[in-house]
Motif scaffolding. Sequence first.
Motif, PDB file in Angstrom:
ATOM      1  N   ARG A 102       0.835  -1.208   0.000  1.00  0.00           N
ATOM      2  CA  ARG A 102       0.000   0.000   0.000  1.00  0.00           C
ATOM      3  C   ARG A 102       0.866   1.252   0.000  1.00  0.00           C
ATOM      4  O   ARG A 102       0.588   2.218  -0.727  1.00  0.00           O
ATOM      5  CB  ARG A 102      -0.919   0.006   1.223  1.00  0.00           C
ATOM      6  N   LEU A 103       1.917   1.252   0.813  1.00  0.00           N
ATOM      7  CA  LEU A 103       2.792   2.428   0.877  1.00  0.00           C
ATOM      8  C   LEU A 103       3.502   2.652  -0.456  1.00  0.00           C
ATOM      9  O   LEU A 103       3.579   3.790  -0.953  1.00  0.00           O
ATOM     10  CB  LEU A 103       3.822   2.262   1.994  1.00  0.00           C
ATOM     11  N   LEU A 104       4.031   1.588  -1.062  1.00  0.00           N
ATOM     12  CA  LEU A 104       4.738   1.749  -2.339  1.00  0.00           C
ATOM     13  C   LEU A 104       3.795   2.243  -3.432  1.00  0.00           C
ATOM     14  O   LEU A 104       4.194   3.045  -4.289  1.00  0.00           O
ATOM     15  CB  LEU A 104       5.393   0.425  -2.744  1.00  0.00           C
ATOM     16  N   HIS A 105       2.539   1.792  -3.423  1.00  0.00           N
ATOM     17  CA  HIS A 105       1.554   2.335  -4.366  1.00  0.00           C
ATOM     18  C   HIS A 105       1.358   3.821  -4.123  1.00  0.00           C
ATOM     19  O   HIS A 105       1.307   4.631  -5.074  1.00  0.00           O
ATOM     20  CB  HIS A 105       0.222   1.599  -4.234  1.00  0.00           C
ATOM     21  N   MET A 106       1.226   4.226  -2.871  1.00  0.00           N
ATOM     22  CA  MET A 106       1.026   5.629  -2.529  1.00  0.00           C
ATOM     23  C   MET A 106       2.192   6.497  -2.995  1.00  0.00           C
ATOM     24  O   MET A 106       2.021   7.638  -3.424  1.00  0.00           O
ATOM     25  CB  MET A 106       0.857   5.770  -1.015  1.00  0.00           C
ATOM     26  N   LEU A 107       3.399   5.943  -2.938  1.00  0.00           N
ATOM     27  CA  LEU A 107       4.592   6.682  -3.329  1.00  0.00           C
ATOM     28  C   LEU A 107       4.837   6.655  -4.838  1.00  0.00           C
ATOM     29  O   LEU A 107       5.793   7.267  -5.317  1.00  0.00           O
ATOM     30  CB  LEU A 107       5.827   6.113  -2.608  1.00  0.00           C
ATOM     31  N   GLY A 108       3.998   5.936  -5.574  1.00  0.00           N
ATOM     32  CA  GLY A 108       4.183   5.852  -7.026  1.00  0.00           C
ATOM     33  C   GLY A 108       5.275   4.915  -7.442  1.00  0.00           C
ATOM     34  O   GLY A 108       5.793   4.998  -8.560  1.00  0.00           O
ATOM     35  N   ALA A 109       5.630   3.972  -6.553  1.00  0.00           N
ATOM     36  CA  ALA A 109       6.745   3.074  -6.843  1.00  0.00           C
ATOM     37  C   ALA A 109       6.319   1.815  -7.573  1.00  0.00           C
ATOM     38  O   ALA A 109       7.177   1.076  -8.064  1.00  0.00           O
ATOM     39  CB  ALA A 109       7.458   2.699  -5.539  1.00  0.00           C
ATOM     40  N   LEU A 110       5.014   1.551  -7.648  1.00  0.00           N
ATOM     41  CA  LEU A 110       4.543   0.311  -8.256  1.00  0.00           C
ATOM     42  C   LEU A 110       3.717   0.571  -9.502  1.00  0.00           C
ATOM     43  O   LEU A 110       2.949   1.532  -9.581  1.00  0.00           O
ATOM     44  CB  LEU A 110       3.697  -0.492  -7.251  1.00  0.00           C
ATOM     45  N   ASP A 111       3.886  -0.300 -10.455  1.00  0.00           N
ATOM     46  CA  ASP A 111       3.054  -0.357 -11.656  1.00  0.00           C
ATOM     47  C   ASP A 111       2.487  -1.766 -11.706  1.00  0.00           C
ATOM     48  O   ASP A 111       3.133  -2.692 -12.193  1.00  0.00           O
ATOM     49  CB  ASP A 111       3.892  -0.059 -12.907  1.00  0.00           C
ATOM     50  N   GLY A 112       1.288  -1.936 -11.145  1.00  0.00           N
ATOM     51  CA  GLY A 112       0.750  -3.274 -10.991  1.00  0.00           C
ATOM     52  C   GLY A 112       1.506  -4.012  -9.905  1.00  0.00           C
ATOM     53  O   GLY A 112       1.573  -3.572  -8.758  1.00  0.00           O
ATOM     54  N   GLU A 113       2.126  -5.138 -10.262  1.00  0.00           N
ATOM     55  CA  GLU A 113       2.870  -5.947  -9.306  1.00  0.00           C
ATOM     56  C   GLU A 113       4.373  -5.782  -9.452  1.00  0.00           C
ATOM     57  O   GLU A 113       5.141  -6.546  -8.873  1.00  0.00           O
ATOM     58  CB  GLU A 113       2.503  -7.428  -9.481  1.00  0.00           C
ATOM     59  N   GLN A 114       4.817  -4.791 -10.242  1.00  0.00           N
ATOM     60  CA  GLN A 114       6.247  -4.595 -10.423  1.00  0.00           C
ATOM     61  C   GLN A 114       6.603  -3.131 -10.205  1.00  0.00           C
ATOM     62  O   GLN A 114       5.718  -2.265 -10.105  1.00  0.00           O
ATOM     63  CB  GLN A 114       6.681  -5.041 -11.818  1.00  0.00           C
ATOM     64  N   LEU A 115       7.896  -2.858 -10.118  1.00  0.00           N
ATOM     65  CA  LEU A 115       8.340  -1.481  -9.898  1.00  0.00           C
ATOM     66  C   LEU A 115       8.058  -0.621 -11.130  1.00  0.00           C
ATOM     67  O   LEU A 115       8.295  -1.044 -12.263  1.00  0.00           O
ATOM     68  CB  LEU A 115       9.831  -1.450  -9.581  1.00  0.00           C
ATOM     69  N   SER A 116       7.555   0.558 -10.885  1.00  0.00           N
ATOM     70  CA  SER A 116       7.388   1.537 -11.957  1.00  0.00           C
ATOM     71  C   SER A 116       8.733   2.182 -12.261  1.00  0.00           C
ATOM     72  O   SER A 116       9.749   1.881 -11.608  1.00  0.00           O
ATOM     73  CB  SER A 116       6.385   2.605 -11.506  1.00  0.00           C
ATOM     74  N   ALA A 117       8.750   3.085 -13.233  1.00  0.00           N
ATOM     75  CA  ALA A 117       9.990   3.820 -13.521  1.00  0.00           C
ATOM     76  C   ALA A 117      10.426   4.607 -12.287  1.00  0.00           C
ATOM     77  O   ALA A 117      11.614   4.676 -11.958  1.00  0.00           O
ATOM     78  CB  ALA A 117       9.786   4.746 -14.717  1.00  0.00           C
TER      79      ALA A 117
END
Length: 479
Positions: free
Chosen positions: A391-406
């Motif tokens: 949840r925290l990584l989604h909030m920080l924009g770190a996830l794209d689905g189940e993997q790391l975003s850019a």
Amino acid sequence: MTSLPVAAVLPELLTALDSAPQVLLSAPTGAGKSTWLPLQFLTHKGISGRIILLEPRRLAARNVAQRLAELLGEAPGETVGYRMRAQSCVGPTTRLEVVTEGVLTRMIQRDPELSGVGLVILDEFHERSLQADLALALLLDVQQGLRDDLKLLVMSATLDNDRLQQCLPDAPAIVSEGRAFPVERRYQPLAAQLRFDEAVAVACAELLRKEPGSLLLFLPGVGEILRVQEQLSTRVGSDTLLCPLYGALSLNEQRKAILLAPDGMRKVVLATNIAETSLTIEGIRLVVDCAQERVARFDARTGLTRLITQRISQASMTQRAGRAGRLEPGICLHLLAKEQAERAAAQGDAEMLHSDLSGLLMELLQWGCRDPAQLTWLDLPPAVNLQAAKRLLHMLGALDGEQLSAMGQKMAALGNDPRLAAMLASASTPDEAATAAKLAAILEEPPRMGNTDLGGGVFPTSPRLAAAQPATSQTSACP
């Protein structure tokens, strides 16, 4: 130096390393496993390439590297060097590197094959820190998929390796019995009518008046160290040096606490639980144990991590008491009732079970592992804490689905706590980058006993940067 207890098991240990990818070594503090044994691997034909020695704490890493270099008649940065965040002392001829936990994780992430490394040693593994558990999981994955020639030595000060042997059933387990003198263990509750710092100082001063020798005092944190030091300064004689020991001190001050007191003097070393196992402190005959430690506790419901002060385990009490029996028969005074000590937990919990796992999850995703169960763990990361981390990584924009975003990839490369990494990665101008870097430095290493209030609109107001503020609070919950 060959009289060190661990020297007796060296032939057995070298044979085990030649025949097995992982080896377990149990050796108590003072056996020489950190400050002598690693040098013996440098000349062993079965180990080629560099040797990485993991020490859980920076203070220990610096001093272990210093000691190993001295035994070779060199300065750190020659054959023996060290690496830690914001500090590196290695050179072109360095073959043995003492590193801290976060640094080892970065090394593995940047070079999964650990090119040129022949042996990785995980020291003080019984402390079961989050980063040490992660390092073991990643190293085992490297051995299985990329480097079947990489050797792994897991060293522990405890004689109970059952959990490790369940995890690594084929790893030879070698035990160095060590050498210790008998220790008289006493129990004395703190005076209820006095403040904690004053009561501890009174108990220490009384023991010093009755018994000869230098004293090691275990306290939960730096604040307590400084306050008890002030109380002791008016209660001890001119022949007694007061030597605090914690990570923010200069190397000279740390060495003053670790080395023998000058002739005609004795010392009182005021330390946190770092002095349980990670360092050898010379000349100690007396130990006073406040039986407390400061630990982080993560609440998955609120996403907050609290620092709490709690009673230590019986294993830690035994470990602390053993410090008094290194040179001669000694005394350990536990500052609680014997009945309370007997009711304490037998062993401390692994940090994995009570931690914010957002950093761990980001490391795993950077490694290419979406399911932690794919790796080998002594304790599987708790599902509820992993969900909070996601949840925290989604909030920080770190996830794209189940993997790391850019954005997540950029954050992961920094090696900071995800909140601070989000702040750093979001800075888009030189001024923002400088401000973010300064804030991250202050938040990661707050000035001791100083004002670290960063309010008043210091943080930018964008939701992502607001979320990047570390969600921590401090409470005291000593039973």
